[in-house]
Design a protein around this motif. Structure first.
Motif, mmCIF file in Angstrom:
data_model
loop_
_atom_site.group_PDB
_atom_site.id
_atom_site.type_symbol
_atom_site.label_atom_id
_atom_site.label_comp_id
_atom_site.label_asym_id
_atom_site.label_seq_id
_atom_site.Cartn_x
_atom_site.Cartn_y
_atom_site.Cartn_z
ATOM 1 N N VAL A 129 0.673 -1.349 0.069
ATOM 2 C CA VAL A 129 0.078 -0.102 -0.042
ATOM 3 C C VAL A 129 0.793 1.279 0.012
ATOM 4 O O VAL A 129 0.453 2.543 0.467
ATOM 5 C CB VAL A 129 -1.021 0.011 1.338
ATOM 6 C CG1 VAL A 129 -1.835 -1.367 1.005
ATOM 7 C CG2 VAL A 129 -0.210 0.059 2.479
ATOM 8 N N GLY A 130 2.179 0.996 -0.357
ATOM 9 C CA GLY A 130 2.871 2.108 -0.403
ATOM 10 C C GLY A 130 3.517 2.584 0.647
ATOM 11 O O GLY A 130 3.962 3.787 0.877
ATOM 12 N N LEU A 131 3.595 1.961 1.701
ATOM 13 C CA LEU A 131 4.379 2.150 3.116
ATOM 14 C C LEU A 131 5.169 1.514 3.468
ATOM 15 O O LEU A 131 5.559 0.314 2.772
ATOM 16 C CB LEU A 131 3.147 2.428 4.115
ATOM 17 C CG LEU A 131 2.013 3.701 4.069
ATOM 18 C CD1 LEU A 131 0.758 3.237 4.752
ATOM 19 C CD2 LEU A 131 2.620 5.180 4.107
ATOM 20 N N ARG A 132 5.881 1.619 4.613
ATOM 21 C CA ARG A 132 6.685 0.704 5.000
ATOM 22 C C ARG A 132 7.010 0.603 6.730
ATOM 23 O O ARG A 132 6.551 1.618 7.194
ATOM 24 C CB ARG A 132 8.231 0.788 4.699
ATOM 25 C CG ARG A 132 8.897 2.096 4.859
ATOM 26 C CD ARG A 132 10.367 2.153 4.596
ATOM 27 N NE ARG A 132 10.928 3.332 4.772
ATOM 28 C CZ ARG A 132 12.030 3.710 5.359
ATOM 29 N NH1 ARG A 132 12.903 2.593 5.472
ATOM 30 N NH2 ARG A 132 12.821 4.793 5.441
ATOM 31 N N ALA A 222 11.467 5.547 -2.110
ATOM 32 C CA ALA A 222 11.306 5.788 -3.358
ATOM 33 C C ALA A 222 12.571 5.787 -4.315
ATOM 34 O O ALA A 222 12.800 5.473 -5.412
ATOM 35 C CB ALA A 222 10.558 7.236 -3.790
ATOM 36 N N GLU A 223 13.633 6.122 -3.539
ATOM 37 C CA GLU A 223 15.015 6.109 -4.008
ATOM 38 C C GLU A 223 16.244 5.864 -2.738
ATOM 39 O O GLU A 223 15.715 6.534 -1.505
ATOM 40 C CB GLU A 223 15.379 7.096 -4.611
ATOM 41 C CG GLU A 223 16.803 7.358 -5.091
ATOM 42 C CD GLU A 223 16.798 6.205 -6.573
ATOM 43 O OE1 GLU A 223 17.577 5.401 -5.973
ATOM 44 O OE2 GLU A 223 16.423 6.434 -7.545
ATOM 45 N N ARG A 224 17.168 5.158 -2.882
ATOM 46 C CA ARG A 224 17.915 4.917 -2.014
ATOM 47 C C ARG A 224 19.504 5.122 -2.532
ATOM 48 O O ARG A 224 19.689 4.367 -3.669
ATOM 49 C CB ARG A 224 17.774 3.781 -0.981
ATOM 50 C CG ARG A 224 18.252 2.480 -1.447
ATOM 51 C CD ARG A 224 18.263 1.533 -0.332
ATOM 52 N NE ARG A 224 18.407 -0.053 -1.205
ATOM 53 C CZ ARG A 224 18.699 -0.853 -0.451
ATOM 54 N NH1 ARG A 224 19.127 -0.894 0.620
ATOM 55 N NH2 ARG A 224 19.029 -2.058 -0.946
ATOM 56 N N ALA A 291 14.934 8.338 0.396
ATOM 57 C CA ALA A 291 14.052 9.524 0.108
ATOM 58 C C ALA A 291 12.763 8.953 -0.347
ATOM 59 O O ALA A 291 12.752 7.847 -0.935
ATOM 60 C CB ALA A 291 14.504 10.546 -0.842
ATOM 61 N N ASP A 292 11.727 9.496 0.447
ATOM 62 C CA ASP A 292 10.240 9.124 -0.458
ATOM 63 C C ASP A 292 10.152 9.740 -1.758
ATOM 64 O O ASP A 292 10.868 10.408 -2.381
ATOM 65 C CB ASP A 292 9.421 9.413 0.897
ATOM 66 C CG ASP A 292 9.254 11.040 1.125
ATOM 67 O OD1 ASP A 292 9.453 11.465 0.425
ATOM 68 O OD2 ASP A 292 8.745 11.058 2.379
ATOM 69 N N ALA A 293 8.694 9.741 -2.049
ATOM 70 C CA ALA A 293 8.420 10.144 -3.603
ATOM 71 C C ALA A 293 8.857 11.785 -3.489
ATOM 72 O O ALA A 293 8.977 12.392 -4.701
ATOM 73 C CB ALA A 293 7.116 9.940 -3.869
ATOM 74 N N THR A 294 8.876 12.539 -2.394
ATOM 75 C CA THR A 294 9.141 13.771 -2.539
ATOM 76 C C THR A 294 10.317 14.154 -2.666
ATOM 77 O O THR A 294 10.605 15.444 -3.115
ATOM 78 C CB THR A 294 8.226 14.818 -1.206
ATOM 79 O OG1 THR A 294 9.182 14.053 -0.167
ATOM 80 C CG2 THR A 294 6.985 14.299 -1.124
ATOM 81 N N GLY A 295 11.341 13.434 -2.298
ATOM 82 C CA GLY A 295 12.920 13.905 -2.485
ATOM 83 C C GLY A 295 13.493 12.908 -3.452
ATOM 84 O O GLY A 295 14.767 13.050 -3.417
#
Length: 483
Positions: A129-132, A222-224, A291-295
């Motif tokens: 669901v897009g969380l962790r 979203a990115e690491r 970073a999550d989707a915003t960063g």
């Protein structure tokens, strides 16, 4: 087996049914030895209730018959906290059937799940669901939520998200009399007295049996970007951590330090790994920035700029930045393989300790030198989470040592020395694995008398007959007459 035990088992079988109770030795055997193989016990039976109501009814039955209870999750603990003693009088209580995960509240970023939920299963549910759930560790495939709560587990992401204490929003637990403490609904502000769930977190099943929890979730990564760096000293690693936090803020989620000997051991043990750097460095550092989707869009650029600045500032000797997920996983594989590589080298005593974060580099230098000087042939190795002061301090026996004999004498002497030094440095003899039965006597020897007295008073108030996980964490002394 006594007639009273037979009576109890018959009543428990009626309560739980054939799926919920077994005395089959073959089915019991895997759960009677701890993960490290240090402790093996016996049990009356293995109970596997399927609901909180069944747990409560079973605990009331145990209280009625005076049967001790040893709660157990994934049996992946490091201190023998979920292993029964050798008397065979205790009931082993498995929470693994309590593994339901309620629909995730994405707006509140919360999930309520049973104590038997496997950590890796929880990770997958949140990711869907897009969380962790921001706590992970090497045993995620077997560790359960209840076990993690009972030991206040940490892991590699404590630097940013804290241990289980910071992630548990609500709790349900069965107390020693069979009553149910139900506080699963979290409130941002609640000043109705003590925060009772915090009393239960980290109590290792000695005050109550965790059956469910409401946990905090965070946005999915979203990115690491993972960085592997080589340095000449642990003191420089500490300076590097502070500089990374200054330049990259809350995105720094992991900061692991490893001596050259640990990295070399992994490379020799695991043919699927290769050296990240070409030079020789006394210390290696693994840094994870997320970073999550915003960063996510500019994370790599920000990391590359920061690393360039750190080179110019003289804080880095050499470094490699992961080019993608495959390389990031390959770098983490080295760090996560250290325990297995070390085990292949022979007997060792392990210490899960912590000291004030800013003092960790100096502590490691001093402790390694003292152990290797006082115990010729022993090799001391320290690695761990520099951001939270958690040191995994291991002492490896000389080549050819007889394991049991070495553990019994030299190993114990080394452990006593390390624990003495930890206390002198204002640290803790247990950073994230708990006390269990492995460190109970050392806690008694070195613990603050006032703190120990308070823990015993709480234990006696909540479990006056000492039936919950006896022999773990703290023991109850007989009550004498008051003056």
């Amino acid at each position: 087996m006594t007639s009273s035990q037979d009576t109890f088992l018959a009543a428990a079988a009626d309560l739980l049914g054939p799926r919920g109770l077994t005395t089959d030795p073959d089915l019991l055997s895997p759960w009677l030895t701890d993960w490290r193989g240090r402790f093996t016990g016996r049990t009356l039976a293995l109970a596997s209730p399927g609901s909180t109501a069944e747990v409560a009814a079973l605990v009331r039955l145990c209280a009625e018959h005076g049967v001790p209870i040893v709660p157990q999750g994934g049996n992946s603990g490091m201190c023998g906290g979920a292993t029964p003693d050798e008397s065979g009088t205790a009931l082993l209580l498995s929470l693994r059937r309590l593994d339901a995960i309620a629909p995730i509240n994405t707006d509140a970023r919360q999930v309520t799940c049973g104590a038997g939920t496997i950590l890796e299963t929880l990770h997958h549910a949140a990711e869907a669901v897009g969380l962790r759930f921001p706590l992970t560790l090497g045993g995620k495939g077997s560790a359960t939520v209840g076990g993690l709560i009972s030991t206040n587990a940490g892991g590699t992401q404590v630097l940013r998200h804290g241990s289980m204490r910071a992630l548990v929003l609500g709790l349900e637990a069965v107390l020693a009399d069979g009553s149910v403490f139900s506080a699963l609904t979290p409130l941002k502000k609640d000043n109705r007295g003590f925060d009772l769930k915090q009393v239960l977190i980290g109590s290792e099943g000695t005050l109550g049996i965790v059956t469910a929890a409401t946990l905090r979730l965070v946005p999915a990564v979203a990115e690491r970007v993972v960085i592997w760096a080589g340095l000449t000293s642990l003191q420089r690693a500490r300076a590097l951590l502070l500089a990374c936090e200054d330049r990259l803020g809350g995105g720094v989620e992991g900061f692991e330090v490893m001596p050259a000997s640990s990295v070399a051991a992994v490379l020799a043990y695991d043919p699927g790994t290769r050296a990240p750097l070409t030079g020789d460095y006394a210390w290696h550092v693994l840094i994870e920035v997320v970073a999550d989707a915003t960063g996510a869009a500019d994370l790599r650029d920000r990391v590359e700029t920061a690393i360039g600045d750190l080179f110019e500032a003289g804080l880095l000797d050499d470094a490699v930045i992961s080019s993608g997920e495959a390389q990031a996983e390959a770098l983490w594989r080295i760090r996560e393989s250290i325990p297995l590589a070390e085990r292949a080298q022979g007997p060792a005593v392990q210490h899960d300790i912590s000291v004030p974060v800013e003092r960790m580099p100096d502590f490691v230098d001093a402790a390694v030198t003292e152990v290797e000087t006082r115990f010729p042939g022993v090799r001391a190795v320290a690695f761990g989470h520099l951001g939270d002061g958690n040191v995994h301090f291991h002492a490896l026996a000389p080549k050819g040592s007889d394991g049991p004999a070495w553990y019994a004498q030299t190993g114990k002497e080394i452990s006593s020395l390390i624990h003495d030094r930890v206390v002198e440095w204002a640290g803790s003899i247990s950073a994230e694995h708990g006390i269990g039965q492995l460190k109970r006597d050392e806690l008694e020897r070195l613990g603050d008398p006032v703190s120990l007295a308070l823990m015993r008073q709480i234990k006696r108030a909540l479990d006056p007959h000492g039936l919950l996980n006896p022999g773990k964490l703290v023991t109850l002394a007989p009550v004498g007459p008051t003056a």
